[in-house]
Scaffold this motif. Structure first.
Motif, PDB file in Angstrom:
ATOM      1  N   LEU A  63      -0.252 -19.491   9.497  1.00 13.78           N
ATOM      2  CA  LEU A  63      -0.258 -20.827   8.632  1.00 13.78           C
ATOM      3  C   LEU A  63       0.563 -20.159   7.227  1.00 13.78           C
ATOM      4  O   LEU A  63       0.226 -19.480   6.673  1.00 13.78           O
ATOM      5  N   CYS A 114       2.271 -22.761   3.887  1.00 12.44           N
ATOM      6  CA  CYS A 114       1.809 -23.466   2.875  1.00 12.44           C
ATOM      7  C   CYS A 114       0.960 -24.581   3.304  1.00 12.44           C
ATOM      8  O   CYS A 114       1.192 -25.273   4.102  1.00 12.44           O
ATOM      9  N   PRO A 115      -0.446 -24.669   2.755  1.00  6.37           N
ATOM     10  CA  PRO A 115      -1.370 -25.626   3.248  1.00  6.37           C
ATOM     11  C   PRO A 115      -1.103 -26.945   2.425  1.00  6.37           C
ATOM     12  O   PRO A 115      -2.101 -27.992   2.304  1.00  6.37           O
ATOM     13  N   GLU A 116       0.284 -27.368   2.236  1.00 12.18           N
ATOM     14  CA  GLU A 116       0.435 -28.929   1.498  1.00 12.18           C
ATOM     15  C   GLU A 116       0.069 -29.980   2.131  1.00 12.18           C
ATOM     16  O   GLU A 116      -0.664 -30.772   1.902  1.00 12.18           O
ATOM     17  N   LEU A 164      -3.311 -29.599   8.050  1.00 12.80           N
ATOM     18  CA  LEU A 164      -3.225 -28.345   8.292  1.00 12.80           C
ATOM     19  C   LEU A 164      -4.522 -27.673   8.556  1.00 12.80           C
ATOM     20  O   LEU A 164      -4.918 -26.983   9.523  1.00 12.80           O
ATOM     21  N   ILE A 165      -5.256 -27.587   7.616  1.00 13.38           N
ATOM     22  CA  ILE A 165      -6.743 -26.867   7.685  1.00 13.38           C
ATOM     23  C   ILE A 165      -7.638 -27.390   8.686  1.00 13.38           C
ATOM     24  O   ILE A 165      -8.282 -26.757   9.525  1.00 13.38           O
ATOM     25  N   PHE A 212      -6.264 -26.316  12.033  1.00 12.32           N
ATOM     26  CA  PHE A 212      -6.497 -24.990  12.273  1.00 12.32           C
ATOM     27  C   PHE A 212      -7.779 -24.840  12.783  1.00 12.32           C
ATOM     28  O   PHE A 212      -8.098 -23.909  13.672  1.00 12.32           O
ATOM     29  N   ALA A 246      -1.649 -15.901   7.009  1.00 10.84           N
ATOM     30  CA  ALA A 246      -1.546 -17.121   6.159  1.00 10.84           C
ATOM     31  C   ALA A 246      -1.343 -16.649   4.799  1.00 10.84           C
ATOM     32  O   ALA A 246      -1.434 -15.591   4.433  1.00 10.84           O
ATOM     33  N   ASN A 247      -0.735 -17.567   3.961  1.00  7.84           N
ATOM     34  CA  ASN A 247      -0.359 -17.516   2.656  1.00  7.84           C
ATOM     35  C   ASN A 247      -1.724 -17.497   1.954  1.00  7.84           C
ATOM     36  O   ASN A 247      -2.524 -18.010   2.291  1.00  7.84           O
ATOM     37  N   ALA A 265      -3.599 -20.932   1.672  1.00  6.03           N
ATOM     38  CA  ALA A 265      -4.377 -21.217   2.801  1.00  6.03           C
ATOM     39  C   ALA A 265      -5.534 -20.355   3.147  1.00  6.03           C
ATOM     40  O   ALA A 265      -6.677 -20.931   3.857  1.00  6.03           O
ATOM     41  N   LEU A 322      -8.210 -21.803   1.316  1.00  6.84           N
ATOM     42  CA  LEU A 322      -8.766 -23.104   1.670  1.00  6.84           C
ATOM     43  C   LEU A 322      -9.678 -22.891   2.853  1.00  6.84           C
ATOM     44  O   LEU A 322     -10.737 -23.599   3.224  1.00  6.84           O
ATOM     45  N   ILE A 323      -9.246 -21.880   3.891  1.00  9.60           N
ATOM     46  CA  ILE A 323      -9.982 -21.705   5.153  1.00  9.60           C
ATOM     47  C   ILE A 323     -11.323 -21.038   4.646  1.00  9.60           C
ATOM     48  O   ILE A 323     -12.373 -21.510   5.252  1.00  9.60           O
TER      49      ILE A 323
END
Length: 147
Positions: free
Chosen positions: A7, A9-11, A15-16, A19, A37-38, A41, A44-45
């Protein structure tokens, strides 16, 4: 099977959730998952599953660590919505030398990103998705139906 999910960038809002959809699907099939992941991300997860209902037993590493420490995996899967994500996926494929697939997504179709992945031996698919995760999740379900 041990699968690494990449993963960047979660822009993009999808994405999340996508995922988490993929993670749930793969865990239900008995696969072991490692996430690279970055930092944003990863945060956020963690925020999406604070009690670790879905994240229990999942390995995590910052995305740059994957270049230094080669995890033993059978397959790599990456989410890509920009050039940077494509570069990470290709670099992981080259450093880990395993089958790799990716899904390119965004507001518009990005044929050049799919082409770049494909030219570097990555099985790449595309989904037009940015706010609504459904098109991305449908494509993920198709891609992993044989796993």
């Amino acid at each position: 099977m041990r699968i690494m999910i990449i993963l960047g960038c979660p822009e993009p809002p999808v994405l999340i959730p996508s995922f988490m959809f993929l993670l749930n699907m793969l865990k239900n099939k008995g696969h072991e998952i490692i996430v690279s992941a970055n930092p944003a991300a990863l945060k956020l997860i963690e925020s999406a599953d604070p009690e670790k209902h879905y994240l229990k037993g999942i390995g995590f590493q910052p995305i740059d660590e994957g270049f230094k420490i080669k995890a033993e995996v059978d397959h790599i899967f990456g989410f890509a919505h920009n050039d940077a994500a494509v570069n990470y996926i290709i670099t992981y494929k080259m450093t880990h030398n395993v089958d790799t697939s990716a899904i390119v997504f965004g507001k518009e179709f990005k044929d050049e990103l799919v082409q770049l992945l494909t030219e570097n031996g990555v099985n790449a698919q595309m989904a037009r998705a940015f706010h609504n995760p459904t098109p991305l999740n449908v494509k993920l379900k198709k891609m992993f139906s044989e796993f």
